[in-house]
Design a protein around this motif. Structure first.
Motif, mmCIF file in Angstrom:
data_model
loop_
_atom_site.group_PDB
_atom_site.id
_atom_site.type_symbol
_atom_site.label_atom_id
_atom_site.label_comp_id
_atom_site.label_asym_id
_atom_site.label_seq_id
_atom_site.Cartn_x
_atom_site.Cartn_y
_atom_site.Cartn_z
ATOM 1 N N ARG A 1 -33.422 30.887 26.194
ATOM 2 C CA ARG A 1 -34.488 31.682 26.811
ATOM 3 C C ARG A 1 -34.149 33.166 26.708
ATOM 4 N NH1 ARG A 1 -34.844 31.020 32.839
ATOM 5 N NH2 ARG A 1 -34.416 28.909 32.153
ATOM 6 N N LEU A 2 -32.946 33.527 27.036
ATOM 7 C CA LEU A 2 -32.542 34.937 26.967
ATOM 8 C C LEU A 2 -32.624 35.476 25.544
ATOM 9 C CD1 LEU A 2 -29.548 34.918 29.476
ATOM 10 C CD2 LEU A 2 -31.887 35.774 29.854
ATOM 11 N N ASP A 3 -32.213 34.652 24.570
ATOM 12 C CA ASP A 3 -32.326 35.060 23.157
ATOM 13 C C ASP A 3 -33.787 35.288 22.771
ATOM 14 O OD1 ASP A 3 -29.605 34.994 22.737
ATOM 15 O OD2 ASP A 3 -29.615 33.008 21.760
ATOM 16 N N LEU A 4 -34.647 34.366 23.171
ATOM 17 C CA LEU A 4 -36.066 34.486 22.831
ATOM 18 C C LEU A 4 -36.682 35.710 23.508
ATOM 19 C CD1 LEU A 4 -38.543 33.386 21.385
ATOM 20 C CD2 LEU A 4 -38.960 31.917 23.374
ATOM 21 N N LEU A 5 -36.388 35.905 24.777
ATOM 22 C CA LEU A 5 -36.921 37.074 25.483
ATOM 23 C C LEU A 5 -36.489 38.366 24.799
ATOM 24 C CD1 LEU A 5 -36.427 35.972 29.210
ATOM 25 C CD2 LEU A 5 -38.563 36.037 27.910
ATOM 26 N N GLU A 6 -35.244 38.406 24.350
ATOM 27 C CA GLU A 6 -34.748 39.594 23.648
ATOM 28 C C GLU A 6 -35.446 39.760 22.301
ATOM 29 O OE1 GLU A 6 -30.620 41.360 21.751
ATOM 30 O OE2 GLU A 6 -30.481 39.867 23.349
ATOM 31 N N THR A 7 -35.571 38.675 21.556
ATOM 32 C CA THR A 7 -36.234 38.725 20.244
ATOM 33 C C THR A 7 -37.674 39.212 20.371
ATOM 34 O OG1 THR A 7 -34.845 36.939 19.398
ATOM 35 C CG2 THR A 7 -36.924 37.343 18.241
ATOM 36 N N LEU A 8 -38.377 38.728 21.399
ATOM 37 C CA LEU A 8 -39.780 39.100 21.596
ATOM 38 C C LEU A 8 -39.938 40.428 22.325
ATOM 39 C CD1 LEU A 8 -41.274 35.627 22.656
ATOM 40 C CD2 LEU A 8 -41.405 36.739 20.411
ATOM 41 N N GLY A 9 -38.869 40.920 22.888
ATOM 42 C CA GLY A 9 -38.963 42.157 23.668
ATOM 43 C C GLY A 9 -39.680 41.953 24.980
ATOM 44 N N LEU A 10 -39.593 40.746 25.515
ATOM 45 C CA LEU A 10 -40.220 40.427 26.801
ATOM 46 C C LEU A 10 -39.250 40.776 27.925
ATOM 47 C CD1 LEU A 10 -41.975 36.966 26.341
ATOM 48 C CD2 LEU A 10 -43.013 39.059 27.190
ATOM 49 N N HIS A 11 -39.693 41.629 28.830
ATOM 50 C CA HIS A 11 -38.847 42.063 29.926
ATOM 51 C C HIS A 11 -39.397 41.559 31.255
ATOM 52 C CE1 HIS A 11 -36.687 44.530 27.082
ATOM 53 N NE2 HIS A 11 -37.858 44.981 26.639
ATOM 54 N N ASP A 12 -38.599 41.654 32.285
ATOM 55 C CA ASP A 12 -38.994 41.167 33.610
ATOM 56 C C ASP A 12 -40.315 41.776 34.083
ATOM 57 O OD1 ASP A 12 -36.787 39.526 33.733
ATOM 58 O OD2 ASP A 12 -35.597 40.907 34.973
ATOM 59 N N ALA A 13 -40.524 43.045 33.809
ATOM 60 C CA ALA A 13 -41.755 43.706 34.251
ATOM 61 C C ALA A 13 -42.992 43.061 33.622
ATOM 62 C CB ALA A 13 -41.707 45.193 33.913
ATOM 63 N N GLU A 14 -42.895 42.715 32.341
ATOM 64 C CA GLU A 14 -44.039 42.075 31.676
ATOM 65 C C GLU A 14 -44.267 40.668 32.219
ATOM 66 O OE1 GLU A 14 -45.986 41.447 27.249
ATOM 67 O OE2 GLU A 14 -43.944 42.219 27.410
ATOM 68 N N LEU A 15 -43.185 39.931 32.447
ATOM 69 C CA LEU A 15 -43.322 38.585 33.024
ATOM 70 C C LEU A 15 -43.907 38.663 34.435
ATOM 71 C CD1 LEU A 15 -39.992 37.017 31.750
ATOM 72 C CD2 LEU A 15 -42.307 36.567 30.895
ATOM 73 N N ALA A 16 -43.518 39.679 35.194
ATOM 74 C CA ALA A 16 -44.090 39.873 36.535
ATOM 75 C C ALA A 16 -45.580 40.193 36.430
ATOM 76 C CB ALA A 16 -43.349 40.986 37.272
#
Length: 157
Positions: free
Chosen positions: A75-90
């Motif tokens: 999950r952390l690898d994918l979030l980094e690859t996609l540039g998805l950060h906590d603010a966007e998920l929130a």
């Protein structure tokens, strides 16, 4: 792919003063019609199609579910690859909880402003055309669309 679709949906809405997230037109409310809606001359389609808004929330929630099913390192690898950060998920969470779904008379409206449309005169169309199975084509021939009137009741024939 699901995360990128959720990202698009999360970015395409906007917060209105009524504190609900709204979607601007993403699709025509009647896919059988070949003409653009006439009630919104500044763009094709309608604002806040109920199906579109509900499905946007569903897709966002499934994307979050899919991310949460991944083992933490993946999950952390994918979030980094996609540039998805906590603010966007929130933000996705906020959008999914605050999406506007239009109602009138205690039922979900097809789209925002649906209740303002003129009632469809079923009897006139039956008298004039007989078979109104393809009413969208009849309305189109009359230079109107299926979003210019609303049926009070679905035809029984």
């Amino acid at each position: 792919m699901l995360a990128e679709i959720a990202r698009f949906l999360g970015q395409s809405g906007q917060l209105r003063p009524r504190a609900r997230t709204v979607q601007h037109p993403r699709c025509h409310p009647d896919p059988t019609s070949s003409t653009p809606a006439t009630r919104a001359p500044h763009h094709d389609g309608v604002d806040n199609n109920a199906y579109t808004n509900v499905m946007a929330v569903w897709v966002i929630m499934r994307a979050v579910d899919a991310l949460n099913l991944l083992p933490l390192p993946n999950r952390l690898d994918l979030l980094e690859t996609l540039g998805l950060h906590d603010a966007e998920l929130a933000h996705w969470d906020e959008v999914s909880r605050r999406m506007f779904v239009p109602f009138h008379d205690g039922v979900i409206s097809q789209f925002e402003g649906y209740e303002e449309l003129a009632e469809l005169d079923w009897d006139r169309y039956r008298r004039q055309y007989g078979n109104i199975q393809r009413l969208d084509r009849i309305l189109e021939a009359e230079s109107t669309t299926s979003t210019a009137t609303r049926p009070r009741n679905k035809p029984t024939r």
